[in-house]
Design an enzyme around this catalytic site. Structure first.
Site, PDB file in Angstrom:
ATOM      1  N   ALA A  49      -3.684   8.763  -8.988  1.00 50.87           N
ATOM      2  CA  ALA A  49      -2.990   7.615  -9.574  1.00 50.87           C
ATOM      3  C   ALA A  49      -3.864   7.000 -10.659  1.00 50.87           C
ATOM      4  CB  ALA A  49      -2.683   6.571  -8.505  1.00 50.87           C
ATOM      5  N   GLU A  50      -3.214   6.550 -11.732  1.00 47.25           N
ATOM      6  CA  GLU A  50      -3.955   6.035 -12.894  1.00 47.25           C
ATOM      7  C   GLU A  50      -4.834   4.848 -12.554  1.00 47.25           C
ATOM      8  OE1 GLU A  50       0.206   6.557 -14.710  1.00 47.25           O
ATOM      9  OE2 GLU A  50      -0.677   6.896 -12.749  1.00 47.25           O
ATOM     10  N   ASN A  51      -4.466   4.092 -11.510  1.00 44.21           N
ATOM     11  CA  ASN A  51      -5.261   2.911 -11.204  1.00 44.21           C
ATOM     12  C   ASN A  51      -6.554   3.251 -10.474  1.00 44.21           C
ATOM     13  OD1 ASN A  51      -3.524   3.639  -9.080  1.00 44.21           O
ATOM     14  ND2 ASN A  51      -3.738   1.646  -8.117  1.00 44.21           N
TER      15      ASN A  51
END
Length: 221
Positions: A49-51
């Site tokens: 996930a990008e976060n």
């Protein structure tokens, strides 16, 4: 007309067939988030996930959520054994360096060349493009899961996208409730058809040209 949960899962199940053990896979929000539910138990994948998570596990049971642990869409997730956290700069560096094997994204429109428009409907408020621009350009394989037509019945597979592009010529595989298309240098190739549809149904609802693979797989219910 919205998509029933069974149709959404049908698309997610087909996308899951593309995933092999050892891959790093990034999932967009919406239908792509259902993909993990359709992976065989023997497939070991690190979901990214990008976060800043690599190694997301299944969604937590209600009441077991960790308020500090969510995916890029803000939904609660779990972490698999061997998973890790990083800041979003490192997470994006992984994407830009080409370390993500597959990204599965929703879309508003895709052109016959594989141009992707999935980040904004003009005039509507959005939180931003998120990681879609980098993922579309840098993931080794880009899979789009989407309705074949929009709510007004217009084809979302177009000669030219009319909405602002996320990235050009980036999509490899398109999965709709009607069919599966490979994006090639010669344009779209119809490779699979979902029951109960046929080629005429698909042609009627597709604004751009496509060719038909010599071997078309029929996907039963």
């Amino acid at each position: 007309m919205g998509m029933g949960i069974d149709i959404r899962n049908r698309l997610a199940r087909r996308a899951a067939e593309e995933i092999q053990s050892g891959m790093v896979v990034n999932l967009g929000i919406g239908i792509p988030s259902l993909v993990p539910n359709h992976l065989p138990a023997n497939i070991n994948v690190m979901f990214h996930a990008e976060n800043g998570i690599t190694g997301m596990g299944p969604s937590p049971a209600r009441g077991d959520e960790d308020e500090n642990l969510c995916n890029a869409g803000g939904f609660p997730v779990t972490l698999k054994t061997g998973g890790s956290y990083c800041d979003s700069a490192v997470s994006f560096a992984m994407i830009r360096r080409g370390r993500v094997d597959i990204t599965v994204l929703g879309s508003l429109q895709v052109s016959e060349r594989g141009d992707l428009a999935n980040w904004i409907v003009p005039g509507k408020k959005v939180p931003g493009m998120g990681g879609a621009m980098e993922l579309a350009q840098k993931a080794k394989k880009v899979i789009v899961l989407m309705n074949h037509c929009d709510k007004a019945g217009n084809s979302k597979l177009l000669r030219e996208c009319t909405m602002p592009l996320t990235a050009r010529a980036c999509v490899d595989l398109i999965i709709t409730e009607l069919a599966v298309f490979q994006v090639t240098n010669e344009g779209l190739v119809l490779t699979e058809i979902f029951a109960p549809y046929d080629v005429a149904d698909i042609a009627n609802k597709t604004e751009c040209e496509f060719t038909i693979s010599q071997k078309v797989r029929q996907i039963p219910y």
